[in-house]
Enzyme design. Sequence first.
Site, PDB file in Angstrom:
ATOM      1  N   ASP A 163       9.090  -1.074  -9.702  1.00 42.90           N
ATOM      2  CA  ASP A 163       8.565  -1.580  -8.434  1.00 42.90           C
ATOM      3  C   ASP A 163       8.998  -3.033  -8.196  1.00 42.90           C
ATOM      4  O   ASP A 163       8.682  -3.927  -8.991  1.00 42.90           O
ATOM      5  CB  ASP A 163       7.026  -1.458  -8.518  1.00 42.90           C
ATOM      6  CG  ASP A 163       6.350  -1.633  -7.188  1.00 42.90           C
ATOM      7  OD1 ASP A 163       7.019  -2.025  -6.215  1.00 42.90           O
ATOM      8  OD2 ASP A 163       5.131  -1.388  -7.127  1.00 42.90           O
ATOM      9  N   GLY A 213      12.084   1.164   0.598  1.00 37.65           N
ATOM     10  CA  GLY A 213      13.139   1.565   1.534  1.00 37.65           C
ATOM     11  C   GLY A 213      14.080   0.445   1.941  1.00 37.65           C
ATOM     12  O   GLY A 213      14.901   0.611   2.836  1.00 37.65           O
ATOM     13  N   ASP A 234       3.713   1.357   1.447  1.00 39.84           N
ATOM     14  CA  ASP A 234       2.704   2.200   0.784  1.00 39.84           C
ATOM     15  C   ASP A 234       1.973   3.129   1.748  1.00 39.84           C
ATOM     16  O   ASP A 234       1.583   2.739   2.844  1.00 39.84           O
ATOM     17  CB  ASP A 234       1.645   1.311   0.120  1.00 39.84           C
ATOM     18  CG  ASP A 234       2.179   0.642  -1.127  1.00 39.84           C
ATOM     19  OD1 ASP A 234       3.411   0.670  -1.350  1.00 39.84           O
ATOM     20  OD2 ASP A 234       1.367   0.091  -1.883  1.00 39.84           O
TER      21      ASP A 234
HETATM   22  C1  GLA Z   1       3.066  -1.236  -4.933  1.00 46.33           C
HETATM   23  C2  GLA Z   1       3.540   0.210  -4.933  1.00 46.33           C
HETATM   24  C3  GLA Z   1       2.344   1.127  -5.140  1.00 46.33           C
HETATM   25  C4  GLA Z   1       1.660   0.792  -6.458  1.00 46.33           C
HETATM   26  C5  GLA Z   1       1.268  -0.678  -6.481  1.00 46.33           C
HETATM   27  C6  GLA Z   1       0.775  -1.097  -7.849  1.00 46.33           C
HETATM   28  O1  GLA Z   1       2.241  -1.522  -3.850  1.00 46.33           O
HETATM   29  O2  GLA Z   1       4.218   0.514  -3.749  1.00 46.33           O
HETATM   30  O3  GLA Z   1       2.747   2.483  -5.139  1.00 46.33           O
HETATM   31  O4  GLA Z   1       2.515   1.097  -7.522  1.00 46.33           O
HETATM   32  O5  GLA Z   1       2.377  -1.510  -6.152  1.00 46.33           O
HETATM   33  O6  GLA Z   1       0.473  -2.455  -7.911  1.00 46.33           O
END
Ligand code: GLA
Length: 413
Positions: A163, A213, A234
């Site tokens: 991430d 994305g 998200d």
């Molecule tokens: C981001 C990701 C989520 C999750 C959080 C965790 O927002 O997009 O899916 O993994 O981090 O902190």
Amino acid sequence: MRISASLCLAVFGLGAVMTAAAQTPAPTHVAKAHAMAPKPEVALTPPMGWNSWNYFAERVTDKDIRDSADQIVSTGMKDAGYIYVNIDDTWQGKRDENGVLHANDKFPDMKALADYVHSKGLKIGIYSGPGTKTCAGYEGSLGHEEQDAKTYAEWGMDYLKYDLCSFIPDVMHKQAPDDEAAQMRLMHQAYDKMAKALQATGRPIVLSLCQYGWDSPWEWAPAMGGNSWRTTGDIEANWNSMYTILSQQAGLEKYAGPGHWNDPDMLEVGNGKLSLAENRTHFTMWAMLNAPLLAGNDLPHMKPEIKDILTKKEVIELNQDKLGKQASRVYSEGEVDVWLKHLSGGAGAIAIVNAGSDRVSTHPFHLNLQKLGLHGPMHARDLWTGKDVELRNDMPIEIKSHDVLLLRVGSAR
Ligand code: GLA
């Protein structure tokens, strides 16, 4: 502290980059620089499983993961195809004097946890990011990529969600201020580094890119061994979030295929305020999109009707069809969208979604078979009710607000 991906965009000031960059073609240097052997051994069909974030978020513990693994077996989800049990953010503790990362107190023994999950015939996943910190402010992998990949492999991890988060201010903004193209190159390199580190471990580990994305990952992630890439910010457990993300998937179908999938984010089925119809539509469409089917609900307290949705065999079969063809949105009329998915053996699936908030304004809807390349009358099966349907061109179809009609036809063309 939880920083959601959408908050990330605002906090790290790259919201404009995302929308603009998401439309631009991939820089040509990427395919060349990152061409490496594909990983045919994982994710030949979209990964199925469960992830801790959408329900537990920062609260997740070792016990929650074990309980969820138990539930996946006892509810029949494992038999339905759910295999990965993925720990999301907030498991990380501190690095020792050798730089080796250890889990925090919530996860006393990661290896033992992985062994437990494996003993159930399931696989286990973990989460990190290329920056100094993860989105929730825990230790990231910057400068420790090989070491962390090795640790995951030693623990027995089968899946990594990687991430972006603090890599944006830590590296992209610092090393390439005001140079968007250079920032994107740094981002590609960061993912490539972890892809190579995972491959070097020799353990088959699914690599799931989570960078919302940015810069059209569908163009460059497969070449570096990414098995899925998030296509948006998200998801949240409400209709507007789910439907907005769904609409943004139209046009991305050509990038998905065995081993590499568009990821419109994890399932919210059974979470928040989604009605039964909305849960059904959400699950139907994620299946149609060949999305990774990662449930994110409270499994020990799952209601029977939610279990019925998540384990609906004939819907899962669409997602896991070996042809790996993602559905296309063929046409929309008013607030009704018609999607078509090609299946192996010349079969097809049609999903008709009523996004309208009341049924009177949009209905009855008349199905135009010609637009789908089909000719009536033809036989179809309603996959949610199990009933046979005779399809005729221009036939009126009534679908309740936020509900879906999902049909399987013997031949898609
Ligand atoms: C981001 C990701 C989520 C999750 C959080 C965790 O927002 O997009 O899916 O993994 O981090 O902190």
